[in-house]
Design an enzyme around this catalytic site. Structure first.
Site, mmCIF file in Angstrom:
data_model
loop_
_atom_site.group_PDB
_atom_site.id
_atom_site.type_symbol
_atom_site.label_atom_id
_atom_site.label_comp_id
_atom_site.label_asym_id
_atom_site.label_seq_id
_atom_site.Cartn_x
_atom_site.Cartn_y
_atom_site.Cartn_z
ATOM 1 N N ARG A 161 0.802 -1.235 0.000
ATOM 2 C CA ARG A 161 0.000 0.000 0.000
ATOM 3 C C ARG A 161 0.833 1.283 0.000
ATOM 4 N NH1 ARG A 161 -4.193 -3.070 -1.461
ATOM 5 N NH2 ARG A 161 -5.185 -4.219 0.239
ATOM 6 N N ASP A 191 -3.101 -6.507 -10.980
ATOM 7 C CA ASP A 191 -3.764 -7.223 -9.892
ATOM 8 C C ASP A 191 -4.770 -6.336 -9.155
ATOM 9 O OD1 ASP A 191 -4.322 -9.304 -8.050
ATOM 10 O OD2 ASP A 191 -3.085 -8.265 -6.597
ATOM 11 N N ASP A 235 -1.002 -13.052 -1.061
ATOM 12 C CA ASP A 235 -1.898 -11.953 -1.426
ATOM 13 C C ASP A 235 -2.166 -11.095 -0.187
ATOM 14 O OD1 ASP A 235 -3.551 -10.217 -2.783
ATOM 15 O OD2 ASP A 235 -5.222 -11.624 -2.994
#
Length: 433
Positions: A63, A151, A304
């Site tokens: 992030r 993604d 993930d």
């Protein structure tokens, strides 16, 4: 440093046995039985522990930049170290998106300063991840991109996906594909099934994933470009990938711990903390994912790792973002759900956490041979522990595994021969800079 007395397992070199490891200048200098300590050499006692190449996760979300209230390069890399991961590959859906070479170069400069493990990034397949115009693959590779992925967003156009595979293939990098036909999504991204019906939600059928997996392996066969399928969740997708591999199609694939552990029934207990994209599916799908790992159809285990804030996850199933954190539970879930359950041997499990994912994105990682980087994970395969998100190094706490008892616990993580994690504590970067 001399690591003594551990059970060394290096699937890349078909090596298993009681060996000692000598580390010098960031490399593995020697491997052999009963090595004697040299003057001034620190000795790490690994008796009763397993010594393996550092884990490699080719699918994480840190992030950073732009969404650092969820995770940062610093916090994400510390979560990785605590989970035994010495190399991780970040996805491109940051703000701004990793779609320009200068952003990729800036990412690596900051990672070198702030991260305690090796952190890499992919670049977007399309500008802004909008699915309309390809990025400059050659320039992005030159800046350090480990592959190309939108993604979070499937590539909607078969024509664009063909072009991406052709261009990436010329550069020797994979197109890393998030699969799902968004026209088949109803109210929310949960599995179309009995759990969704009980919750009063429309769902996404497994066919949404299967359709695009089939399309993209056909395009990989057509172009010769390497497609890597992310977070495979459905039985039919596993079968499509298996058949494509038999035909020699250049396709690789990964499974996540949540997709080989949980079904969509977890939504009834954990709510939005069990909301994933692709969604958790049926018990038959979980069984197929496990079989795909066992027979080699699914090459790698990837987390993930997807941090979100409690406020975001509290918005309810329909509105909450998808994803969970996974770096600090990956080993325990792999060992408990796959090794102890007899799905994978220890060597198979370690392979899917080390050299096999590294090979997918062309990283020279995942081996303990002399001369290799001294990236090493040391764990206790028999230790049991309870998942407590409050103790995580990740900034976020979104996990459906809180309170679960797991077997297999990381004791030490070494990056470039330096101890970055020891018995529950990440060593701050100043301690080994």
């Amino acid at each position: 440093m001399l690591i003594k007395g551990g059970l060394v397992l290096d699937p890349a070199n078909a090596l298993q046995g009681r060996y000692d490891l000598r580390l010098k200048a960031g490399k593995i200098a020697a491997l052999g039985p009963e090595l004697s300590a040299e003057p001034g050499e620190e000795v790490l006692d690994a008796q009763g522990l397993m010594v393996v190449p550092g884990f490699v996760d080719i699918h994480v979300h840190f992030r950073d930049p732009g969404l650092t209230h969820k995770e940062t390069l610093a916090s994400g890399s510390r979560a990785a170290a605590a989970g035994g991961f010495t190399s991780v590959v970040c996805m491109a859906n940051t703000k701004p998106v990793m779609d320009e070479p200068e952003l990729v170069r800036a990412f690596y400069k900051r990672a070198a300063r702030e991260a305690v493990v090796h952190v890499y990034t992919v670049a977007g397949v399309t500008r802004g991840l909008a699915g309309e115009e390809l990025t400059d693959f050659a320039a992005l590779k030159a800046a350090g991109a480990a592959g190309f992925s939108d993604d979070g967003n499937p590539i909607p156009s078969a024509r664009l996906m063909r072009q991406a595979l052709e261009e990436a293939g010329r550069l020797g990098l994979p197109v890393i594909a998030h699969e799902g036909d968004l026209s088949l999504v109803a109210d929310t991204i949960v599995n179309e099934g009995t759990a969704a019906a009980r919750l009063g939600l429309g769902g996404m059928p497994a066919a949404a994933e299967d359709i695009q997996v089939a399309r993209d392996v056909l395009l990989a066969g057509l172009t010769g470009g390497h497609v890597h399928i992310q977070h495979v969740s459905s039985a039919r997708s596993v079968a499509i990938i298996r058949a494509a591999k038999v035909r020699g199609v250049p396709v690789t694939a990964e499974a996540t711990p949540h997709h080989f552990t949980l079904t969509d029934e977890a939504l009834l207990t954990w709510g939005a903390d069990a909301k994933m994209n692709p969604p958790l599916r049926s018990a038959a799908d979980v069984a197929a994912v496990r079989q795909g790992l066992a027979d080699g159809t699914l090459d790698a285990i990837a987390t993930d790792h997807a941090p979100h804030t409690p406020t975001e996850k509290a918005a309810g199933l329909a509105q909450a973002p998808s994803g969970i954190i996974g770096l600090e539970t990956a080993l325990g879930l792999t060992w408990t759900e796959l090794v102890q359950a007899g799905v994978l041997t220890p060597a198979q499990a370690v392979a899917k956490l080390t050299y096999l994912p590294a090979r997918i994105v062309g990283l020279a990682k995942g081996t303990l041979r002399p001369g290799a980087d001294a990236d090493i994970t040391i764990f206790d395969p028999n230790a049991t522990w309870e998942v407590d998100p409050a103790r995580f190094y990740s900034q976020s706490r979104n996990t459906p595994f809180a309170g679960r008892r797991l077997t297999g616990q990381v004791r030490y993580t070494l990056v470039g021969g330096r101890l970055v994690y020891a018995n529950g504590t990440v060593l701050e970067k100043e301690a080994f800079a």
